[in-house]
Design an enzyme around this catalytic site. Structure first.
Site, PDB file in Angstrom:
ATOM      1  N   LYS A 165       0.848  -1.195   0.000  1.00 56.98           N
ATOM      2  CA  LYS A 165       0.000   0.000   0.000  1.00 56.98           C
ATOM      3  C   LYS A 165       0.885   1.248   0.000  1.00 56.98           C
ATOM      4  O   LYS A 165       1.433   1.638   1.035  1.00 56.98           O
ATOM      5  CB  LYS A 165      -0.910   0.035   1.228  1.00 56.98           C
ATOM      6  CG  LYS A 165      -1.990   1.110   1.065  1.00 56.98           C
ATOM      7  CD  LYS A 165      -2.517   1.657   2.354  1.00 56.98           C
ATOM      8  CE  LYS A 165      -1.609   2.639   3.022  1.00 56.98           C
ATOM      9  NZ  LYS A 165      -1.342   3.881   2.273  1.00 56.98           N
TER      10      LYS A 165
ATOM     11  N   GLY B  93       6.960   4.506   8.451  1.00 52.66           N
ATOM     12  CA  GLY B  93       6.169   5.727   8.540  1.00 52.66           C
ATOM     13  C   GLY B  93       6.334   6.372   9.895  1.00 52.66           C
ATOM     14  O   GLY B  93       7.350   6.178  10.568  1.00 52.66           O
TER      15      GLY B  93
ATOM     16  N   GLY C 259       2.909   3.823  13.680  1.00 52.30           N
ATOM     17  CA  GLY C 259       3.607   2.593  14.071  1.00 52.30           C
ATOM     18  C   GLY C 259       3.067   2.023  15.375  1.00 52.30           C
ATOM     19  O   GLY C 259       2.916   0.805  15.521  1.00 52.30           O
TER      20      GLY C 259
ATOM     21  N   GLU D 298       9.700   0.620  10.916  1.00 52.39           N
ATOM     22  CA  GLU D 298      10.747   1.644  10.717  1.00 52.39           C
ATOM     23  C   GLU D 298      10.063   2.991  10.905  1.00 52.39           C
ATOM     24  O   GLU D 298       9.253   3.393  10.070  1.00 52.39           O
ATOM     25  CB  GLU D 298      11.323   1.559   9.299  1.00 52.39           C
ATOM     26  CG  GLU D 298      11.986   0.246   8.956  1.00 52.39           C
ATOM     27  CD  GLU D 298      13.301   0.041   9.656  1.00 52.39           C
ATOM     28  OE1 GLU D 298      13.746   0.909  10.421  1.00 52.39           O
ATOM     29  OE2 GLU D 298      13.897  -1.033   9.437  1.00 52.39           O
TER      30      GLU D 298
ATOM     31  N   CYS E  89      13.986   9.871   7.558  1.00 49.94           N
ATOM     32  CA  CYS E  89      13.854   9.519   8.978  1.00 49.94           C
ATOM     33  C   CYS E  89      15.185   9.511   9.729  1.00 49.94           C
ATOM     34  O   CYS E  89      15.243   9.848  10.902  1.00 49.94           O
ATOM     35  CB  CYS E  89      13.201   8.162   9.077  1.00 49.94           C
ATOM     36  SG  CYS E  89      14.010   6.974   8.003  1.00 49.94           S
TER      37      CYS E  89
ATOM     38  N   GLU F 251      10.422  15.234  16.018  1.00 49.56           N
ATOM     39  CA  GLU F 251      10.808  15.113  14.612  1.00 49.56           C
ATOM     40  C   GLU F 251      10.050  16.157  13.793  1.00 49.56           C
ATOM     41  O   GLU F 251       8.827  16.218  13.844  1.00 49.56           O
ATOM     42  CB  GLU F 251      10.473  13.715  14.097  1.00 49.56           C
ATOM     43  CG  GLU F 251      10.893  13.531  12.662  1.00 49.56           C
ATOM     44  CD  GLU F 251      10.636  12.133  12.150  1.00 49.56           C
ATOM     45  OE1 GLU F 251       9.487  11.686  12.244  1.00 49.56           O
ATOM     46  OE2 GLU F 251      11.578  11.509  11.653  1.00 49.56           O
TER      47      GLU F 251
END
Ligand code: NAD
Length: 484
Positions: free
Chosen positions: A180, A232, A237, A254, A288, A387
């Protein structure tokens, strides 16, 4: 300008009419115009895709049962078909997410075929059976078997490379996959589907179903899925990990990061600037593992702030299709709003803005933000803890090596990082004490041979290296009786 439009989904080895007429529209982050559209997968389409992947996996003569050599032949053709489309893949990624074209050529056009060949070869080289003389008289035959039907959910920032961190080992291992893509980057995923069909991947082995988070959640929870591989945000997550925990479904995550570049007091700043750009501001700050906290020794703090400021303000911001552009637009208006919110927060918390902070002059359209640097803050500032996912750096002072490590490790995240010094062994000793999944010395690259992934809120499990293959295999033991 002509748009790129698809009206069918790639399911069960064929282009099929979707269950609904819902569309995902893709907009250019540079011109803000519509550049393409694809069908939005519905739950009925996911059911069909997972059903096809299930049948392909369970087929007693199917993909999972083939000798790795046979799969390697098909994956070699897939790699070649991707190479034939590499230029167009890079272009599509750039026009969708703003990645500078030279980077898209490396990461998005170049890396996927390398990964396919790497994992296909690893399967050829792996022993088929690990025969172990037992302690209790018998023999144990240990094999690694494909884990089953994989749900791969990927983000928009590096869409093709991240897809192939999952697809290459999963397909080489003998798994079948429903992938996806994120809604922002679908046009490259459909090109990949075309390449897989041209390569003759058997029906059902790879299915592509674009959609938003609800469709992603439906796929993750689908009863016929055996393994979830997700890249993502940390928030998504956590939700996926909860679902997989309830279902006892293996999952690799991840997630986000807030990594630190530690500049030791003997660092050669001039010689490091090009590599420092690559670890701090690559892909418009939307990777990331980027080292968005630059840690500088107190004794050279002013010099480092000046150098990072000069670097950020020298970068060419503009159309990402221009080969000389270093910083393109952010992926979406929403992402720019988020980044601008953090810039405002940095200022209101008292950090000193040394460059950037605005939308660049002369860009009438596009979701651009100037490369931005903040100094005179400590690690408790919001912009040092959360982040941002944009071209915003913080430069934080430290007193000595232990203090640098204390600051680097004082993070909710633990994905990347780097240590910079004229003395490689000194830097390596410091790197060994950084609490994260990966750390670079005087540079940072995700080499395919070594495991990549995070600790703490950066995720669990690893991609790349043999570990990345093992994530798509389960261990199977047969106990043979003692001889005689
Ligand atoms: P996101 O988590 O919102 O979306 C990522 C993908 O997951 C998309 O395909 C989305 O549709 C899907 N999704 C979202 N919520 C879901 C749910 N509950 N269930 C199933 N699928 C769901 O992230 P984003 O904003 O698109 O991407 C940016 C984030 O991704 C950043 O935080 C970044 O750090 C992270 N990221 C991490 C890595 C890594 O390797 N660690 C790589 C790239 C991006």
């Amino acid at each position: 300008m002509t748009t790129i439009d698809y009206r069918e989904l790639f399911i069960d080895g064929a282009w099929q009419r979707p269950a609904t007429s819902d569309l995902i529209e893709v907009r250019s982050p540079t011109s803000e115009a519509t550049i393409g559209s694809v069908p939005a997968a519905s739950t009925a389409d996911i059911d069909r895709a997972v059903g096809a992947a299930r049948r392909a996996f369970d087929d007693p003569k199917g993909w999972a049962t083939w000798h790795p050599k046979q799969r390697a032949e098909v994956l070699e053709r897939f790699a070649t078909e991707l190479e034939n489309r590499a230029g167009e893949t890079a272009r599509r990624v750039t026009i969708q997410n703003g990645m500078p074209i030279w980077l898209a050529e490396q990461f998005e056009g170049g890396f996927p075929p390398i990964l396919l060949r790497y994992f296909a070869t690893m399967m050829l080289d792996a022993p088929e059976i690990d025969e172990r003389a037992g302690m209790l008289g018998g023999t144990a035959l240990v094999t690694r078997q494909p884990i089953g039907v994989v749900a791969a959910v990927v983000p928009w920032n590096v869409p093709q490379a991240i897809s192939f961190l999952k697809l290459a080992p999963a397909l080489a291992a003998g798994c079948t996959v429903v992938i996806k893509p994120a809604e922002e980057t679908v046009l490259d995923a459909f090109l990949m589907a075309e390449a897989s069909a041209a390569a003759g991947l058997p029906a059902g082995v790879l299915n592509v179903v674009p959609g938003g988070r609800e469709i992603g959640a439906y796929l993750v929870e689908h009863p016929a899925i055996d393994k979830v591989s997700f890249t993502g945000s940390t928030a998504a997550g956590r939700t996926i990990a909860e679902t997989c925990g309830r279902l006892l479904r293996p999952v690799t995550l991840e997630l986000g990061g807030k990594s630190a570049a530690i500049l030791l007091d003997d660092v050669d700043l001039d010689a490091s600037m090009e590599s420092l750009f690559a670890v701090t501001l690559l892909n418009n700050g939307q990777i990331c593992w980027l080292n968005t906290r630059v840690l500088a020794p107190q004794s050279r703090y002013g010099e480092v702030v000046d150098a990072i400021t000069a670097l950020a303000s020298s970068l060419k911001v503009g159309d990402p299709l221009e080969p000389t552009t270093q910083i393109g637009p952010l992926v979406s208006a929403r992402q720019r709003e988020r980044v601008e919110g953090y810039i405002a927060k940095g200022k209101s918390e008292g950090a000193r803005l040394t460059t950037g902070g605005k939308r660049p002059a002369g860009t009438d359209t596009g979701w651009f933000v100037e490369p931005t640097v903040f100094a005179d803050l400590d690690n408790n500032a919001t912009i040092a803890r959360e982040e941002i996912f944009g071209p915003v750096l913080t430069v934080i002072p430290f007193s000595d090596e232990n203090d640098a490590l204390r600051i680097a490790n004082d993070s909710e995240y633990g994905l990347g990082g780097s240590v910079w010094s004229a003395d490689v062994s000194r830097a390596a000793a410091v790197a060994a004490r950084v609490k994260s999944g990966t750390v670079g010395v005087n540079h940072y690259t995700n080499d395919p041979v070594a495991p990549f992934g995070g600790i703490k809120s950066s995720g669990m499990g690893r991609e790349l290296g043999p570990e990345g293959l093992h994530a798509f295999q389960h261990l199977h033991t047969v106990y043979l009786p003692p001889a005689g």
